[in-house]
Scaffold this active site. Sequence first.
Site, PDB file in Angstrom:
ATOM      1  N   SER A  45      -9.659   0.883   2.787  1.00 54.82           N
ATOM      2  CA  SER A  45      -8.775   1.760   2.064  1.00 54.82           C
ATOM      3  C   SER A  45      -7.639   1.035   1.358  1.00 54.82           C
ATOM      4  CB  SER A  45      -8.190   2.817   3.001  1.00 54.82           C
ATOM      5  OG  SER A  45      -7.335   2.232   3.955  1.00 54.82           O
ATOM      6  N   LEU A  66      -7.498   7.995   3.139  1.00 57.81           N
ATOM      7  CA  LEU A  66      -7.414   6.611   3.653  1.00 57.81           C
ATOM      8  C   LEU A  66      -8.688   6.176   4.374  1.00 57.81           C
ATOM      9  CD1 LEU A  66      -3.811   6.348   5.267  1.00 57.81           C
ATOM     10  CD2 LEU A  66      -4.519   5.627   2.984  1.00 57.81           C
ATOM     11  N   ILE A  77      -7.963   0.647  10.145  1.00 56.00           N
ATOM     12  CA  ILE A  77      -8.403   1.346  11.350  1.00 56.00           C
ATOM     13  C   ILE A  77      -9.928   1.245  11.501  1.00 56.00           C
ATOM     14  CG2 ILE A  77      -8.774   3.665  10.375  1.00 56.00           C
ATOM     15  CD1 ILE A  77      -7.234   4.784  12.855  1.00 56.00           C
ATOM     16  N   GLY A  78     -10.553   0.626  10.474  1.00 53.24           N
ATOM     17  CA  GLY A  78     -12.003   0.470  10.558  1.00 53.24           C
ATOM     18  C   GLY A  78     -12.501  -0.615   9.606  1.00 53.24           C
ATOM     19  N   GLY A  79     -11.529  -1.322   8.990  1.00 53.34           N
ATOM     20  CA  GLY A  79     -11.904  -2.375   8.050  1.00 53.34           C
ATOM     21  C   GLY A  79     -11.054  -2.365   6.795  1.00 53.34           C
ATOM     22  N   SER A  80     -10.041  -1.543   6.772  1.00 55.36           N
ATOM     23  CA  SER A  80      -9.314  -1.253   5.530  1.00 55.36           C
ATOM     24  C   SER A  80      -8.465  -2.381   4.976  1.00 55.36           C
ATOM     25  CB  SER A  80      -8.456   0.004   5.716  1.00 55.36           C
ATOM     26  OG  SER A  80      -9.261   1.156   5.691  1.00 55.36           O
ATOM     27  N   LYS A 137       0.849  -1.196   0.000  1.00 57.69           N
ATOM     28  CA  LYS A 137       0.000   0.000   0.000  1.00 57.69           C
ATOM     29  C   LYS A 137       0.885   1.248   0.000  1.00 57.69           C
ATOM     30  CE  LYS A 137      -4.078   1.647   2.631  1.00 57.69           C
ATOM     31  NZ  LYS A 137      -4.895   1.347   3.844  1.00 57.69           N
TER      32      LYS A 137
END
Lengths: 544, 544
Positions: free
Chosen positions: A209, A183, A230-233, A134
Amino acid sequence: MAIESWELKAQKGKDILTKSIPKQWLCPDEQLPPVSQKSILDFPRQSGLLSQRELDITDMSATALVAAMGKGELSAEETVVAFLKRAVLGHQLLNFATEFLADEAVARAKELDEYYRRTGKLVGPLHGVPISVKEHVSMKGRTCNTGYVAWVDNIATEDALLLKYLSKAGAIFHVRTNQPQSLMHLCCSNNITGTTLNPHNRTLTPGGSSGGEGASMGFRCAPLGIGSDIGGSIRCPAAFCGAYGFRPTTLRNPSSGLKVAASGQETIRGVVGPLSSSSIEDLALFQKAVLDQEPWEIETSLVPVPWKSVTPTRDMVVGIMWDDGCVRPHPPITRALRHAKEKLVSAGIKVVDWEPYKHQHGWEVISALYYPDAASKQHELLALSGEPARPLTKWAFTYSGTTPQTQTETWALQAKRDKYQEEYHALMKSRGVDFILSPTYPGVAAVMGESQYWNYTAIWNIVDLPSAVFPSGLTVDPVADALTEADRGYVPRGEVDEREWRKYPGPEVYEGAPVGLQISGRRWRDEETLAAATLVEGIIRDGK
Amino acid sequence: MAIESWELKAQKGKDILTKSIPKQWLCPDEQLPPVSQKSILDFPRQSGLLSQRELDITDMSATALVAAMGKGELSAEETVVAFLKRAVLGHQLLNFATEFLADEAVARAKELDEYYRRTGKLVGPLHGVPISVKEHVSMKGRTCNTGYVAWVDNIATEDALLLKYLSKAGAIFHVRTNQPQSLMHLCCSNNITGTTLNPHNRTLTPGGSSGGEGASMGFRCAPLGIGSDIGGSIRCPAAFCGAYGFRPTTLRNPSSGLKVAASGQETIRGVVGPLSSSSIEDLALFQKAVLDQEPWEIETSLVPVPWKSVTPTRDMVVGIMWDDGCVRPHPPITRALRHAKEKLVSAGIKVVDWEPYKHQHGWEVISALYYPDAASKQHELLALSGEPARPLTKWAFTYSGTTPQTQTETWALQAKRDKYQEEYHALMKSRGVDFILSPTYPGVAAVMGESQYWNYTAIWNIVDLPSAVFPSGLTVDPVADALTEADRGYVPRGEVDEREWRKYPGPEVYEGAPVGLQISGRRWRDEETLAAATLVEGIIRDGK
């Protein structure tokens, strides 16, 4: 229309990409499938541009590649060339790369081959394994823009710590991958290199992301990839693209050198972790290769917990979470969970229903903690270049309100975060549930721009459960996933539930999309979670 | 002068204390030593109020007490009564308690004795060990005021998690101890129960903020005590009172239920830890008893690192930090370090000088992170009751400036904090130093109200090194610690150095004060640090 100055700057980022593409492996435009062709999964084979051996190599897992290199059956050079060729095609079809690193990758592969020839040994557990990375993971001497036009000229002074460990273990970095502006989309679109597509259906998003990684894995441009979450990325792109992904517990993997807008923020900690095109086993291989090098000795905020080998055990209780109590999953997801339950029960695994615990509350806390400063740093970065905020950027920026919290408001939220985490942990223990099997997202890969509901993944960020995503083996089925009368009569529990339910007018929109599932273990039990995921996936896909 | 309403409220806190004192063990006023008598260490023996057996019991370490109870040579009841009697005297002489728990403690001791009689076994590794507890550690059904008048009526709804574990291990809580207003003095004075004195010299402070614990340990009112430390609050009282104290690495000991003004704040994490009147061994006993119960299973923000047994090894390198580069230690401290070096070298331990690394920078970062909100919560609490801020409270409140930081300013400081920690760790490794032996404070126990310089302890809070304090065996010597000509000619490096140096006009002021030293290990190596401290203390005190 006049060209804005931000567009000129963004073009510089795009030029870096364009120049880096190894032209010798480009598919002539006229041989490319029509833009209207949704799935391009078979193109590598159909196009004739890859040899059978190259097709075979790119079908292998990292574990298998390393084993073959250890036996001298495969060279690192032919491996990296095969994946580079596939990645170039993948980029032409999906726009997933931000920069190719072909020359360096081939040179490194030759070094590894030379080492093997000289010593008869592999340099490490990832010898010769190509890994896509990434973009916001810094690489020394290269730009690191994190999806912001303002940072197109930012040159990293050092490799991210994770890359140093992986490189020492023998990995080769051959391509850097796309990410959304900020992101913070479960989608993959920015003003520099544009929008990445899903290899299973190019009208759908690969997720985000780490969307470039999702596409890379789904098209097998690399056996392993590096994402951040940080939330599903990590998990959302893995699920959307039919791949594997792992979100480790926080403070295990080294994140020094991941460029983010607000460094030093720790209200919610992001993590870096692996994606794999092939297997859970490869995710564990990656984790072990990194943690065996004791990253806490350098990045001292990490916990000094060595990676341990864990044998999967059937003596476990899996709780299935059918619905999070807020947003109803679409029919393909529910069908995959039913399928999973049936297979697990048949295999003798103890399965119970998992009643979600205050997921709406969890979302309110985590979303408020994403931007306690009302995203001031992010707004500054946008203003700096003048680039417009993309729709999903605007969407994410609403999460924490438009005025900064006071410090004490933030601390109160942090106390709630910890309390919620403790309560959730206590609940798993009192219910005797070792692992929770759940959706990764309300649906399969979203229509471009429509991925708005994060909380099937973000919930495990706030609870901080290690979570792995794997393909269920099912894809959207025009018959089995058609809306039933009962479905049509569903009365949503509120606005958000309604918004998400409406995104499923029927299976046609999601043609060909794979259904990924998510399995989460208790906090810190990363090794046990991957072991359980290996077992569960095997049972769900092969019944054993 | 009219009585203010805050004074009435403060009186309620004082009344709780007064009522709780077990009157049967009070020394008649006329038998108490004169207020002008500085050291009262010998009073328990001289007064005749304790029997020889009670004196013997209160001279024992926790380890020895448990061993004796395990052999049936000692009952928990006589143990707790002996310590209660000594604590009552101690309180009359030093004002160290906030509440006695005599009835409950004796009742619990009887239960333990009954258990032992019935089973022939101890309930746990702390069977029958009386532990004094800093007031802000919540006890169910009791007030918890944290040194604030505003909280005199606050009743805890639950025991602090640490107390649950200790109780399960067999410990008995017999007295709660004093702390300064705001918990942020290296001194021990508040508007509720007043000022605690140092048992070695009552014109000096016992230190703070766990100052009641310092006095408790110094006078042997308990073999073990519980303090908390965000800048030196365990270590400073231990050093000032000739006792032992341990600041563990953050996120190991459970801190749920410690009442603080700003819960959820984690810019700098405080820790809870043990003090001991007798030995490093007792500190390790406490730590093991707690961590063997896996507190991370309840308080999930803790790291899942079990306590391990470590054998001390002489194959180590000790770096001696003579001076932190900012404030020159007073002559008794430097003499103790010289003494230590001589003994260690004689014993064959490898000793090197430790050059401090940017301690002024470290202080600037940590002090700014104590109150990123400009102490708004603390100011609110003072305003709520109307109690006046005490001088050292005002002093501490200046640390982070008078206007709140923005969130992003705080994040930038957090990034600096982590970077500094990483650099310090790297330096210990590159210099091959395993442990740093250093002063705990520029001088021995400070004159009441004068303890202003924190950075001999706070530096290890920001670097997050496990640190133990132990008595060097030396006390201030009127001859050996007299100022030399060279001392008199010392040209301070700045205002702070000058202010602190002037606090040592000569040894007379500090008559009888013990000299404590501090030893710090690398982050997370709590077990190794206590093992090294055991060895180092033995060598320094007994040459072996």
